[in-house]
Design a protein around this motif. Sequence first.
Motif, short mmCIF file in Angstrom:
data_model
loop_
_atom_site.label_atom_id
_atom_site.label_comp_id
_atom_site.label_asym_id
_atom_site.label_seq_id
_atom_site.Cartn_x
_atom_site.Cartn_y
_atom_site.Cartn_z
N TYR A 136 -10.16 4.47 -2.96
CA TYR A 136 -10.54 3.06 -2.90
C TYR A 136 -10.95 2.58 -4.28
O TYR A 136 -11.79 3.20 -4.94
N ASN A 137 -10.33 1.48 -4.74
CA ASN A 137 -10.63 0.90 -6.04
C ASN A 137 -11.51 -0.33 -5.84
O ASN A 137 -11.06 -1.34 -5.29
N LYS A 138 -12.76 -0.24 -6.28
CA LYS A 138 -13.71 -1.33 -6.05
C LYS A 138 -13.33 -2.60 -6.82
O LYS A 138 -13.52 -3.71 -6.34
N GLU A 139 -12.80 -2.42 -8.02
CA GLU A 139 -12.43 -3.59 -8.82
C GLU A 139 -11.30 -4.38 -8.18
O GLU A 139 -11.33 -5.61 -8.12
N GLU B 187 -17.34 -4.72 2.27
CA GLU B 187 -18.74 -4.72 1.85
C GLU B 187 -19.51 -3.56 2.49
O GLU B 187 -20.62 -3.24 2.08
N ASN B 188 -18.92 -2.96 3.49
CA ASN B 188 -19.58 -1.90 4.24
C ASN B 188 -19.02 -0.54 3.82
O ASN B 188 -17.85 -0.25 4.00
N GLU B 189 -19.88 0.30 3.24
CA GLU B 189 -19.46 1.60 2.74
C GLU B 189 -18.91 2.50 3.85
O GLU B 189 -17.98 3.28 3.65
N GLU B 190 -19.50 2.40 5.05
CA GLU B 190 -19.03 3.23 6.16
C GLU B 190 -17.62 2.84 6.57
O GLU B 190 -16.80 3.69 6.90
N ILE C 40 17.35 13.43 -2.78
CA ILE C 40 16.61 12.68 -3.80
C ILE C 40 15.11 12.75 -3.53
O ILE C 40 14.66 12.51 -2.40
N THR C 41 14.34 13.07 -4.55
CA THR C 41 12.88 13.03 -4.45
C THR C 41 12.36 11.88 -5.29
O THR C 41 12.93 11.56 -6.34
N TYR C 42 11.29 11.27 -4.84
CA TYR C 42 10.72 10.12 -5.55
C TYR C 42 9.23 10.03 -5.28
O TYR C 42 8.72 10.61 -4.32
N TYR C 43 8.54 9.33 -6.14
CA TYR C 43 7.12 9.06 -5.92
C TYR C 43 6.91 7.56 -5.74
O TYR C 43 7.73 6.75 -6.16
N MET C 44 5.79 7.20 -5.15
CA MET C 44 5.49 5.79 -4.96
C MET C 44 3.99 5.56 -5.02
O MET C 44 3.21 6.38 -4.54
N GLU C 45 3.61 4.49 -5.63
CA GLU C 45 2.21 4.07 -5.69
C GLU C 45 2.10 2.71 -5.03
O GLU C 45 2.78 1.77 -5.42
N MET C 46 1.21 2.60 -4.04
CA MET C 46 1.03 1.36 -3.31
C MET C 46 -0.44 0.95 -3.34
O MET C 46 -1.33 1.78 -3.55
N ALA C 47 -0.66 -0.33 -3.08
CA ALA C 47 -2.02 -0.83 -2.95
C ALA C 47 -2.13 -1.56 -1.62
O ALA C 47 -1.31 -2.43 -1.32
N LEU C 48 -3.11 -1.17 -0.82
CA LEU C 48 -3.33 -1.80 0.48
C LEU C 48 -4.57 -2.67 0.40
O LEU C 48 -5.67 -2.19 0.10
N HIS C 49 -4.41 -3.96 0.65
CA HIS C 49 -5.50 -4.92 0.60
C HIS C 49 -5.82 -5.40 2.01
O HIS C 49 -4.92 -5.74 2.78
N LEU C 50 -7.09 -5.43 2.36
CA LEU C 50 -7.51 -6.05 3.62
C LEU C 50 -7.71 -7.54 3.38
O LEU C 50 -8.34 -7.95 2.41
N LYS C 51 -7.17 -8.35 4.26
CA LYS C 51 -7.30 -9.79 4.09
C LYS C 51 -8.70 -10.29 4.43
O LYS C 51 -9.12 -11.34 3.96
N ASP C 52 -9.44 -9.52 5.23
CA ASP C 52 -10.84 -9.83 5.50
C ASP C 52 -11.68 -9.10 4.45
O ASP C 52 -12.04 -7.94 4.63
N SER C 53 -11.97 -9.76 3.35
CA SER C 53 -12.68 -9.11 2.25
C SER C 53 -14.08 -8.64 2.62
O SER C 53 -14.61 -7.71 2.02
#
Length: 228
Positions: free
Chosen positions: A174-177, A151-154, A134-147
């Motif tokens: 990376y999705n800024k919104e 703020e740092n581009e690097e 079976i082949t499948y795709y997945m889309e995930m979103a990873l959020h850092l709890k320390d927002s």
Amino acid sequence: MVGEDKFYIVSLINRFFLFSAYYSILVTQSIRMKKLLFLFFCCCFSSLLFAQSATDNQLNERLNTYMKLNRDQKFSELMNYLHPSIFSLVPKEKLAEVFEQSFDNDEIRISIDSTGITGISPVFKHQNSSYHYITYYMEMALHLKDSSAMENEEQIEFMNTSLKEGFPDGSVNYNKEKKAFLINGSNIMLAIKDAINPQWMFLGVEKKNPAMLRKLVPAAVINHFKIL
């Protein structure tokens, strides 16, 4: 659990699902991060309906339930759908704990936004067992709890690069919104039914560790599906 076995579990979890075994993300105030290995083998699907000539009703039903449990992150229940061979590497309770800690801990939260089946092979029978590839795709979103870390581009670029190393066959942006890293990738698993497990069970496939894969899957199956 020896080091080699542990690495395989981490790899499965990374690759999602199944989901993706596990590159743990260590984010500190200085944003020091070791190589990311977070879940996912064995698992990570969404509930969806599909019909293919290669499948049977029981497989469809089991897959839909398995996918929903992944989407809802009900990992304790999910363990009842994983092929028991995986528990020779890590106990069932420990694996459920790894999944839970990988998706939601002090540093990060991971959500599964979209998944889908892209292919199901005709059944292959070997000895007293049946297999589907079976082949499948997945889309995930990873959020850092320390927002504040976002703020740092690097720091964003560093994490973006590290995640791409963990998912070389997928895409990471990376999705800024949303203030989240969006991860898309394609993966493989096997559906297995045998004399001991008369219902379809699922096993994530991690090609990067062929030695460990051969411990879990017969050579005839690996060769038939050209996994390695």
